[in-house]
Scaffold this motif. Structure first.
Motif, PDB file in Angstrom:
ATOM      1  N   SER A   6       0.791  -1.394   0.069  1.00  0.00           N
ATOM      2  CA  SER A   6       0.039  -0.590   0.017  1.00  0.00           C
ATOM      3  C   SER A   6       0.626   1.181  -0.364  1.00  0.00           C
ATOM      4  O   SER A   6       1.795   1.693   0.786  1.00  0.00           O
ATOM      5  CB  SER A   6      -0.391   0.161   1.069  1.00  0.00           C
ATOM      6  N   TRP A   7       0.451   2.364  -0.672  1.00  0.00           N
ATOM      7  CA  TRP A   7       1.467   3.336  -1.154  1.00  0.00           C
ATOM      8  C   TRP A   7       0.773   4.405   0.042  1.00  0.00           C
ATOM      9  O   TRP A   7       1.502   5.836  -0.093  1.00  0.00           O
ATOM     10  CB  TRP A   7       1.313   3.887  -2.318  1.00  0.00           C
ATOM     11  N   PHE A   8      -0.717   3.972   0.753  1.00  0.00           N
ATOM     12  CA  PHE A   8      -0.733   5.223   2.093  1.00  0.00           C
ATOM     13  C   PHE A   8       0.105   4.324   3.480  1.00  0.00           C
ATOM     14  O   PHE A   8      -0.397   3.247   3.370  1.00  0.00           O
ATOM     15  CB  PHE A   8      -1.724   5.823   1.698  1.00  0.00           C
ATOM     16  N   LYS A   9       0.451   5.354   4.763  1.00  0.00           N
ATOM     17  CA  LYS A   9      -0.118   4.893   5.710  1.00  0.00           C
ATOM     18  C   LYS A   9      -0.588   6.248   6.155  1.00  0.00           C
ATOM     19  O   LYS A   9      -0.374   7.352   6.627  1.00  0.00           O
ATOM     20  CB  LYS A   9       1.534   4.496   6.506  1.00  0.00           C
ATOM     21  N   GLY A  10      -1.698   5.977   7.091  1.00  0.00           N
ATOM     22  CA  GLY A  10      -3.344   6.533   7.446  1.00  0.00           C
ATOM     23  C   GLY A  10      -3.551   7.957   6.770  1.00  0.00           C
ATOM     24  O   GLY A  10      -4.193   7.629   5.861  1.00  0.00           O
ATOM     25  N   ARG A  11      -2.951   8.915   7.144  1.00  0.00           N
ATOM     26  CA  ARG A  11      -3.051  10.268   6.199  1.00  0.00           C
ATOM     27  C   ARG A  11      -2.242  10.747   5.469  1.00  0.00           C
ATOM     28  O   ARG A  11      -1.969  11.402   5.134  1.00  0.00           O
ATOM     29  CB  ARG A  11      -3.471  10.924   7.044  1.00  0.00           C
ATOM     30  N   LYS A  28     -11.528   5.384   0.788  1.00  0.00           N
ATOM     31  CA  LYS A  28     -11.342   6.074  -0.349  1.00  0.00           C
ATOM     32  C   LYS A  28      -9.756   5.615  -1.107  1.00  0.00           C
ATOM     33  O   LYS A  28      -9.678   5.943  -1.654  1.00  0.00           O
ATOM     34  CB  LYS A  28     -10.834   7.725   0.366  1.00  0.00           C
ATOM     35  N   LEU A  29      -8.829   5.923   0.147  1.00  0.00           N
ATOM     36  CA  LEU A  29      -7.791   5.316  -0.355  1.00  0.00           C
ATOM     37  C   LEU A  29      -7.447   4.044  -0.564  1.00  0.00           C
ATOM     38  O   LEU A  29      -6.341   3.463  -1.989  1.00  0.00           O
ATOM     39  CB  LEU A  29      -6.246   5.950   0.965  1.00  0.00           C
ATOM     40  N   GLN A  30      -7.915   3.077   0.016  1.00  0.00           N
ATOM     41  CA  GLN A  30      -7.961   1.811  -0.593  1.00  0.00           C
ATOM     42  C   GLN A  30      -8.251   1.949  -1.954  1.00  0.00           C
ATOM     43  O   GLN A  30      -8.318   0.981  -2.741  1.00  0.00           O
ATOM     44  CB  GLN A  30      -8.552   0.852   0.143  1.00  0.00           C
ATOM     45  N   ARG A  31      -9.651   2.242  -2.053  1.00  0.00           N
ATOM     46  CA  ARG A  31      -9.867   2.430  -3.691  1.00  0.00           C
ATOM     47  C   ARG A  31      -9.371   3.728  -3.955  1.00  0.00           C
ATOM     48  O   ARG A  31      -9.271   1.930  -6.036  1.00  0.00           O
ATOM     49  CB  ARG A  31     -11.505   2.851  -3.616  1.00  0.00           C
ATOM     50  N   PHE A  32      -8.521   4.445  -4.456  1.00  0.00           N
ATOM     51  CA  PHE A  32      -7.375   4.573  -4.946  1.00  0.00           C
ATOM     52  C   PHE A  32      -5.944   3.679  -5.637  1.00  0.00           C
ATOM     53  O   PHE A  32      -5.709   3.252  -6.174  1.00  0.00           O
ATOM     54  CB  PHE A  32      -6.580   5.812  -4.031  1.00  0.00           C
ATOM     55  N   MET A  33      -5.856   2.758  -3.949  1.00  0.00           N
ATOM     56  CA  MET A  33      -4.946   1.908  -4.576  1.00  0.00           C
ATOM     57  C   MET A  33      -5.809   0.827  -4.963  1.00  0.00           C
ATOM     58  O   MET A  33      -4.401  -0.030  -6.230  1.00  0.00           O
ATOM     59  CB  MET A  33      -5.160   1.233  -3.080  1.00  0.00           C
ATOM     60  N   GLN A  34      -6.538   0.728  -4.760  1.00  0.00           N
ATOM     61  CA  GLN A  34      -7.456  -0.744  -6.055  1.00  0.00           C
ATOM     62  C   GLN A  34      -7.496  -0.211  -7.765  1.00  0.00           C
ATOM     63  O   GLN A  34      -7.400  -0.812  -8.536  1.00  0.00           O
ATOM     64  CB  GLN A  34      -8.648  -0.715  -5.677  1.00  0.00           C
TER      65      GLN A  34
END
Length: 374
Positions: A277-282, A324-330
């Motif tokens: 995942s390209w994000f952690k938290g915010r 939202k960020l998980q959908r971005f990753m998908q």
């Protein structure tokens, strides 16, 4: 009310600026910090293919962008003697009234994107980066390198292959890797025949010509540079001529006109892919900070621009930011991974002097994949 309203973008390159434009158009408050105190750009020109033209339309900058670019339709593939192998027609993904592809100088592209971002209300600060950050479930507290501070709902690391934000998130787990190749670029007056991207490919070399304006084009060539040796910049013209000595056709005709070492843009190819995942938290990575690749398929900037558009759309709504960020990753991970892996593969086959490698087939496959909706 949305969980996200105030966003910090770290990095003012193509990905960061496109993110600022897209986010401002959706009504988000955007601050952007750029480490360079003089907002200069590196390089000569850039190929932007049909998916990028489509995204420029969605960003709302298409006409300004086209006014600064050279529009073309097709990609021509030639052997190293300049004999045509294939002509791949472009797809007008932005609509029938707009071109399939463009070539544009990096300076012109920067001017279009930076002016658009500022006009839309992005708060830009130059000569500045982040010193540290701390996040909690509700936001990110940032300390900048000038001692100032700020609190944001989301921080976006768009700070390139040597991303400081990536290092803060993942430590030294993801480090840029030299592929063994480098790329050379040089400007010329545009030859009348170069009204398309002309790619010369073969086991003994690779080069191309890209139109940038009615009176301007650039040449690019890749070379095998094992160990990433230091090369004397005062010798760049001679070294570039040597790297393309086995290529004929128009490339061969132009070779002896490469005389000014100060105008040769030389860049070792370095890649990195964050395989989680390209994000952690915010805090989120986009563009080269998450997936820097080689220029073999001409899609590095394209993937960053797509990241920006998708992020702006997925942040809308009232659901939790993690969703939202998980959908971005998908929507982004597999597409970017495909471009990264296939671009690196093309370079590896070049270095192996693989006569059986189907470069034309790979190009057609890539164009088909990137034409699909983002």
């Amino acid at each position: 009310m949305s969980e996200v309203s105030k966003i910090l973008i770290v990095g003012g390159g193509i990905g960061g600026l496109c993110a600022a434009i897209a986010l401002r158009r959706e009504g988000f408050s955007v601050d952007l910090v750029e480490l360079k105190s003089e907002w200069t750009v590196y390089g000569v020109g850039i190929i932007q293919q049909s998916n990028v033209v489509r995204e420029m339309a969605r960003l709302g900058v298409l006409q300004r962008y086209l006014d600064a670019a050279y529009a073309f339709e097709d990609v021509g593939i030639y052997n190293l003697q300049g004999i045509p192998l294939a002509r791949i027609p472009g797809q007008r993904l932005a609509g029938p009234a707009y071109p399939a592809n463009v070539g544009i100088s990096r300076l012109a592209l920067h001017d279009v994107l930076s002016s658009s971002a500022i006009e839309l209300g992005t708060q830009v600060r130059l000569g500045l980066s982040i010193e540290s950050f701390e996040q909690d479930p509700d936001g990110v507290d940032v300390r900048f390198t000038d001692g100032s501070t700020g609190r944001y709902d989301l921080m976006v690391g768009a700070d390139g292959v040597y991303s400081k934000v990536r290092g803060m998130l993942f430590g030294d787990k993801y480090q840029p890797r030299h592929t063994g190749q480098s790329v050379w670029r040089y400007n010329f007056p545009r030859h009348p025949s170069i009204d398309h991207l002309a790619s010369y490919t073969g086991a003994e070399g690779n080069a191309g010509l890209v139109p940038l304006a009615d009176n301007l084009m650039y040449m690019f060539s890749t070379s095998h540079e094992p160990g990433n040796p230091w090369l004397d910049p005062s010798q760049f013209a001679e070294l570039m001529r040597d790297r393309i000595k086995k290529i004929g056709g128009l490339i061969g005709e132009l070779r002896e006109q490469i005389t000014d070492s100060s105008q040769v843009v030389y860049k070792p190819m370095e890649v990195v892919f964050v395989d989680e995942s390209w994000f952690k938290g915010r805090v989120l990575l986009i563009g080269d900070a998450a997936h820097a690749t080689t220029p073999h398929l001409g899609q590095g900037a394209g993937m960053a621009i797509e990241d920006a558009l998708v992020l702006s759309l997925e942040l809308l709504g009232d659901d939790p930011i993690e969703s939202k960020l998980q959908r971005f990753m998908q929507r982004r991970f597999e597409r970017c991974k495909y471009i990264s892996e296939r671009s690196i593969l093309a370079g590896e086959r070049e270095m192996a002097k693989d006569h059986s490698f189907d470069r034309v087939g790979l190009t057609k496959e890539m164009l088909s994949r990137t034409a699909e909706p983002v």
